[in-house]
Design a protein around this motif. Sequence first.
Motif, PDB file in Angstrom:
ATOM      1  N   ASN A  74       4.293   2.928  -6.345  1.00 54.64           N
ATOM      2  CA  ASN A  74       3.780   1.582  -6.130  1.00 54.64           C
ATOM      3  C   ASN A  74       2.297   1.597  -5.828  1.00 54.64           C
ATOM      4  OD1 ASN A  74       6.285   0.247  -6.370  1.00 54.64           O
ATOM      5  ND2 ASN A  74       6.858   1.102  -4.399  1.00 54.64           N
ATOM      6  N   VAL A  75       1.698   0.415  -5.892  1.00 53.28           N
ATOM      7  CA  VAL A  75       0.268   0.295  -5.598  1.00 53.28           C
ATOM      8  C   VAL A  75       0.015   0.661  -4.126  1.00 53.28           C
ATOM      9  CG1 VAL A  75       0.444  -2.181  -5.065  1.00 53.28           C
ATOM     10  CG2 VAL A  75      -1.728  -1.222  -5.866  1.00 53.28           C
ATOM     11  N   LYS A  76      -1.110   1.313  -3.899  1.00 50.85           N
ATOM     12  CA  LYS A  76      -1.387   1.824  -2.551  1.00 50.85           C
ATOM     13  C   LYS A  76      -2.782   1.415  -2.070  1.00 50.85           C
ATOM     14  CE  LYS A  76      -0.052   5.782  -4.289  1.00 50.85           C
ATOM     15  NZ  LYS A  76       0.459   7.097  -4.656  1.00 50.85           N
ATOM     16  N   PHE A  77      -2.906   1.367  -0.734  1.00 48.69           N
ATOM     17  CA  PHE A  77      -4.207   1.153  -0.110  1.00 48.69           C
ATOM     18  C   PHE A  77      -4.731   2.480   0.425  1.00 48.69           C
ATOM     19  CE2 PHE A  77      -3.116  -3.374   0.477  1.00 48.69           C
ATOM     20  CZ  PHE A  77      -4.339  -3.941   0.159  1.00 48.69           C
ATOM     21  N   PHE A  78      -5.950   2.828   0.055  1.00 47.59           N
ATOM     22  CA  PHE A  78      -6.677   3.900   0.729  1.00 47.59           C
ATOM     23  C   PHE A  78      -7.805   3.237   1.533  1.00 47.59           C
ATOM     24  CE2 PHE A  78      -6.060   7.798  -2.366  1.00 47.59           C
ATOM     25  CZ  PHE A  78      -4.688   7.691  -2.216  1.00 47.59           C
ATOM     26  N   LEU A  79      -8.261   3.926   2.573  1.00 48.95           N
ATOM     27  CA  LEU A  79      -9.399   3.419   3.336  1.00 48.95           C
ATOM     28  C   LEU A  79     -10.645   4.186   2.926  1.00 48.95           C
ATOM     29  CD1 LEU A  79      -9.782   1.250   5.524  1.00 48.95           C
ATOM     30  CD2 LEU A  79      -9.677   3.077   7.218  1.00 48.95           C
ATOM     31  N   ASP A  80     -11.718   3.461   2.647  1.00 47.38           N
ATOM     32  CA  ASP A  80     -12.963   4.056   2.160  1.00 47.38           C
ATOM     33  C   ASP A  80     -13.935   4.154   3.335  1.00 47.38           C
ATOM     34  OD1 ASP A  80     -14.464   5.055   0.019  1.00 47.38           O
ATOM     35  OD2 ASP A  80     -15.341   3.108  -0.469  1.00 47.38           O
ATOM     36  N   THR A  81     -13.816   5.208   4.094  1.00 50.42           N
ATOM     37  CA  THR A  81     -14.619   5.332   5.314  1.00 50.42           C
ATOM     38  C   THR A  81     -14.553   6.757   5.838  1.00 50.42           C
ATOM     39  OG1 THR A  81     -14.976   4.400   7.540  1.00 50.42           O
ATOM     40  CG2 THR A  81     -12.714   4.795   6.921  1.00 50.42           C
ATOM     41  N   ALA A  82     -15.521   7.098   6.698  1.00 49.70           N
ATOM     42  CA  ALA A  82     -15.448   8.378   7.424  1.00 49.70           C
ATOM     43  C   ALA A  82     -15.321   8.117   8.920  1.00 49.70           C
ATOM     44  CB  ALA A  82     -16.704   9.201   7.132  1.00 49.70           C
ATOM     45  N   ASP A  83     -15.155   6.847   9.279  1.00 48.84           N
ATOM     46  CA  ASP A  83     -15.125   6.442  10.685  1.00 48.84           C
ATOM     47  C   ASP A  83     -13.716   6.661  11.270  1.00 48.84           C
ATOM     48  OD1 ASP A  83     -14.727   4.699  12.979  1.00 48.84           O
ATOM     49  OD2 ASP A  83     -16.705   3.864  12.489  1.00 48.84           O
TER      50      ASP A  83
ATOM     51  N   GLY B  53       0.454   0.916   9.529  1.00 52.63           N
ATOM     52  CA  GLY B  53       1.651   1.345   8.808  1.00 52.63           C
ATOM     53  C   GLY B  53       1.599   1.246   7.298  1.00 52.63           C
ATOM     54  N   ALA B  54       0.452   0.883   6.734  1.00 43.88           N
ATOM     55  CA  ALA B  54       0.425   0.702   5.277  1.00 43.88           C
ATOM     56  C   ALA B  54      -0.642   1.559   4.597  1.00 43.88           C
ATOM     57  CB  ALA B  54       0.182  -0.770   4.951  1.00 43.88           C
ATOM     58  N   LEU B  55      -1.213   2.480   5.365  1.00 47.76           N
ATOM     59  CA  LEU B  55      -2.303   3.279   4.801  1.00 47.76           C
ATOM     60  C   LEU B  55      -1.748   4.494   4.055  1.00 47.76           C
ATOM     61  CD1 LEU B  55      -5.430   3.459   4.725  1.00 47.76           C
ATOM     62  CD2 LEU B  55      -5.261   5.051   6.651  1.00 47.76           C
ATOM     63  N   ALA B  56      -2.249   4.717   2.830  1.00 48.42           N
ATOM     64  CA  ALA B  56      -1.704   5.817   2.011  1.00 48.42           C
ATOM     65  C   ALA B  56      -2.723   6.916   1.729  1.00 48.42           C
ATOM     66  CB  ALA B  56      -1.177   5.251   0.702  1.00 48.42           C
ATOM     67  N   GLY B  57      -3.960   6.755   2.197  1.00 48.88           N
ATOM     68  CA  GLY B  57      -4.955   7.793   1.937  1.00 48.88           C
ATOM     69  C   GLY B  57      -6.329   7.357   2.419  1.00 48.88           C
ATOM     70  N   VAL B  58      -7.277   8.280   2.349  1.00 46.69           N
ATOM     71  CA  VAL B  58      -8.656   8.010   2.788  1.00 46.69           C
ATOM     72  C   VAL B  58      -9.607   8.600   1.749  1.00 46.69           C
ATOM     73  CG1 VAL B  58     -10.400   8.505   4.563  1.00 46.69           C
ATOM     74  CG2 VAL B  58      -8.037   8.047   5.248  1.00 46.69           C
ATOM     75  N   THR B  59     -10.667   7.871   1.456  1.00 46.37           N
ATOM     76  CA  THR B  59     -11.745   8.427   0.629  1.00 46.37           C
ATOM     77  C   THR B  59     -13.028   8.412   1.452  1.00 46.37           C
ATOM     78  OG1 THR B  59     -12.099   6.234  -0.358  1.00 46.37           O
ATOM     79  CG2 THR B  59     -10.784   7.789  -1.631  1.00 46.37           C
ATOM     80  N   THR B  60     -13.777   9.500   1.347  1.00 51.23           N
ATOM     81  CA  THR B  60     -15.077   9.559   2.017  1.00 51.23           C
ATOM     82  C   THR B  60     -16.126   9.864   0.951  1.00 51.23           C
ATOM     83  OG1 THR B  60     -14.990  11.947   2.434  1.00 51.23           O
ATOM     84  CG2 THR B  60     -13.981  10.525   4.085  1.00 51.23           C
ATOM     85  N   ASN B  61     -17.361   9.686   1.305  1.00 55.78           N
ATOM     86  CA  ASN B  61     -18.452  10.133   0.433  1.00 55.78           C
ATOM     87  C   ASN B  61     -19.657  10.461   1.309  1.00 55.78           C
ATOM     88  OD1 ASN B  61     -20.075   7.789   0.818  1.00 55.78           O
ATOM     89  ND2 ASN B  61     -18.991   6.693  -0.805  1.00 55.78           N
TER      90      ASN B  61
END
Length: 238
Positions: A10-19, A30-38
Motif C-alpha cells: 500500500n501507499v506509504k508515508f516517509f518523513l523527509d527530515t533529519a530532526d 503509528g503511520a510512519l513507514a520510513g525516513v529520508t534524509t539529505n
Amino acid sequence: MPVNLKKEDNVKFFLDTADLAEIEEAASWGALAGVTTNPTLYARIGGKLDDFHNHIKRICDIVGPDCPVSAESVAMTRDEIVRDGRELAKIAPNVVVKIPTMVEGLAATRQLADEGIPVNMTLCFTVPQAILAARAGARYISPFVGRFDDISEDGLAQLDDVVRAIGNYDFTADTVNGEQIEIIAASIRSANHVTQAALMGADIATVPFGILKKCVSHPLTDRGLESFLKDWEKVQNA
Ligand code: E4P
C-alpha cells in the motif's frame, strides 16, 4: 488514469527530515513507514561530519528495523560512492544508500545492488533518468515534484510520467533480492501533492514534518470536533 494496479504493497508515508524530535513525534502517530534524509536536512539540524553515522543510527533506532532510512552519499566518483555506501549499510540493516542520479551514481548503484545493498536514487526529474535508475538496480527512485514547481514547471505531471513509465515494466530482476522498485514522490510541498501522488499510484510520499501535520488536519475536522465537544457538554449538563 490510475496505473500500476498490481501493487504488492500500500501507499506509504516517509518523513523527509533529519530532526530526531520530528521523527520521534511522527513515529508515535503509528503511520510512519520510513525516513529520508539529505545533506541539506542534516545541515539544517546543525549536523557535524563526524557524527553523521551516529545520527543515522539514532534515526534507525527510533523507527525500528522495518522502516527504511535513506542516508545520502556526497561522494562524486563511483568507487567513493560504493565505499561510502558499504559503510552506510553497516550502520543498520534498514539503511538505504541515497545516491544522486548521475553517471557515477548509476555505476555505484549497480555495484551496491549486486552486493545486496539497497539504493534510493535521488534528484531524479525525468522518465529516462528513472528508467536508468531502475535498470541500474535502484530499490527506490525519488522523482522530485516541488523543485519543478519552483521553476514554474509541472512537477506532478513529471511524477505521473515516471510512475506510469516504471509501472509499465517489471524491474524486479534488476533490484536487490528481486524486490519490487518503489517510487518515492519527493520534494513534496503540500497535502495536495500527497493526494495527487497517491492517485497516480506512487508507492511512497516523503514529506517534511510540517506537511505531514497538514495532512492530518482539515478545517472541517476542527469545526466538527468543536461542535461535537460543545454538544457533549450539553449532554453532560442535561
Ligand atoms: C528527497 O528524498 C529529498 O530529501 C527531498 O524530498 C528534497 O525536497 P526539497 O526539494 O524540499 O529540498
